[in-house]
Design an enzyme around this catalytic site. Sequence first.
Site, PDB file in Angstrom:
ATOM      1  N   ASP A  67       9.026  -2.419 -11.112  1.00 56.57           N
ATOM      2  CA  ASP A  67       9.159  -3.630 -10.304  1.00 56.57           C
ATOM      3  C   ASP A  67       8.850  -4.895 -11.086  1.00 56.57           C
ATOM      4  OD1 ASP A  67       6.392  -3.134 -10.504  1.00 56.57           O
ATOM      5  OD2 ASP A  67       6.319  -2.263  -8.499  1.00 56.57           O
ATOM      6  N   ASN A 136      -2.667   1.188   0.026  1.00 61.81           N
ATOM      7  CA  ASN A 136      -2.014   1.529   1.301  1.00 61.81           C
ATOM      8  C   ASN A 136      -0.924   2.587   1.124  1.00 61.81           C
ATOM      9  OD1 ASN A 136      -0.075   0.120  -0.057  1.00 61.81           O
ATOM     10  ND2 ASN A 136       0.279  -1.429   1.514  1.00 61.81           N
ATOM     11  N   HIS A 138       1.505   2.480  -1.219  1.00 63.11           N
ATOM     12  CA  HIS A 138       2.793   2.034  -1.749  1.00 63.11           C
ATOM     13  C   HIS A 138       3.021   2.608  -3.150  1.00 63.11           C
ATOM     14  CE1 HIS A 138       0.804  -1.812  -3.454  1.00 63.11           C
ATOM     15  NE2 HIS A 138       1.354  -1.249  -4.501  1.00 63.11           N
ATOM     16  N   GLU A 143       6.566  -0.510   0.139  1.00 64.05           N
ATOM     17  CA  GLU A 143       5.435  -0.649   1.044  1.00 64.05           C
ATOM     18  C   GLU A 143       5.615   0.213   2.299  1.00 64.05           C
ATOM     19  OE1 GLU A 143       2.781  -2.213   0.290  1.00 64.05           O
ATOM     20  OE2 GLU A 143       3.087  -4.249  -0.418  1.00 64.05           O
TER      21      GLU A 143
HETATM   22  C1  GLP Z   1       0.937  -2.746  -7.826  1.00 69.78           C
HETATM   23  C2  GLP Z   1       2.231  -2.167  -8.454  1.00 69.78           C
HETATM   24  C3  GLP Z   1       2.254  -0.657  -8.359  1.00 69.78           C
HETATM   25  C4  GLP Z   1       0.879  -0.113  -8.670  1.00 69.78           C
HETATM   26  C5  GLP Z   1      -0.067  -0.512  -7.556  1.00 69.78           C
HETATM   27  C6  GLP Z   1      -1.517  -0.175  -7.822  1.00 69.78           C
HETATM   28  O1  GLP Z   1       1.149  -3.681  -6.869  1.00 69.78           O
HETATM   29  N1  GLP Z   1       3.433  -2.706  -7.935  1.00 69.78           N
HETATM   30  O2  GLP Z   1       3.232  -0.151  -9.234  1.00 69.78           O
HETATM   31  O3  GLP Z   1       0.885   1.275  -8.762  1.00 69.78           O
HETATM   32  O4  GLP Z   1       0.114  -1.829  -7.147  1.00 69.78           O
HETATM   33  O5  GLP Z   1      -2.098  -1.106  -8.665  1.00 69.78           O
HETATM   34  P1  GLP Z   1      -3.489  -0.876  -9.395  1.00 69.78           P
HETATM   35  O6  GLP Z   1      -3.240   0.146 -10.435  1.00 69.78           O
HETATM   36  O7  GLP Z   1      -3.832  -2.211  -9.991  1.00 69.78           O
HETATM   37  O8  GLP Z   1      -4.437  -0.442  -8.361  1.00 69.78           O
END
Ligand code: GLP
Length: 242
Positions: A67, A136, A138, A143
Amino acid sequence: MRFIVTENYEEMSYIAAQETAKFIRENPKLVLGLSTGGTPLGTYQELIKLHEKEKLDFSQVVTFNLDEYIGLEPNHPQSYTRYTWDNFLSKVNIQKQNVHIPPGIFNDDKQVLKEYDQKMLEAGGIDVQVLGVGGNGHIGFNEPSELLNSHTHIASLTDKTIKDNARFFSNIEEVPRKAIAMGVGSILKAKHIIFIANGSEKADAVKKTFNGRITTDCPSSLLQLHANLTVILDKKAAKLLN
Ligand code: GLP
């Protein structure tokens, strides 16, 4: 599904990197799906070490990011383009033309979305996807929702994700509200998925992912349907699993 529970973040990162490296050694032209956020940083550091010390070769590896935030220039400190180059790709011998990250700034959204899927298709799909999870449930920026997208699409971030990701920005207002995100269809079509999560704040999402019912309210629960999933968790993230 294979579960590995580690003592801490460092061990999770080491094992995730070793798993990824194994796939690259088996197939030097591996198509590698990349995740962002805090979770994979250690994995990327370990992969850089493997490149420096053991000559792990990225010269033919092809990457696709999950993304990108809409509205951020590629060199914005919090863009996922910048994140991926700064924390990983600029430190290994990858070829620029083999790196694919959705743009954050564009004119024709339909064209951009179509092109990203087309490029993935031409590359033969993702061989190995390194995947984190949001608090959550995702995956990428897919989401929780009644309906999920199979293909690359424009995703709206939930309040929970905006709040969670605000820690990387100077204030919550700066967090983009939209992103371009690879669809769950493309993620689930990856031949192998290396799922990583650490810390107690992920324990509930991890439980819903693997012990809960399969529901679009928790997009990561769809991973239960995947045949080649390696789950690497630190013990804090694993603490609520049955
Ligand atoms: C972000 C990314 C995801 C990632 C998630 C967890 O928003 N878009 O690809 O896996 O949230 O992030 P973190 O590893 O900082 O907890």
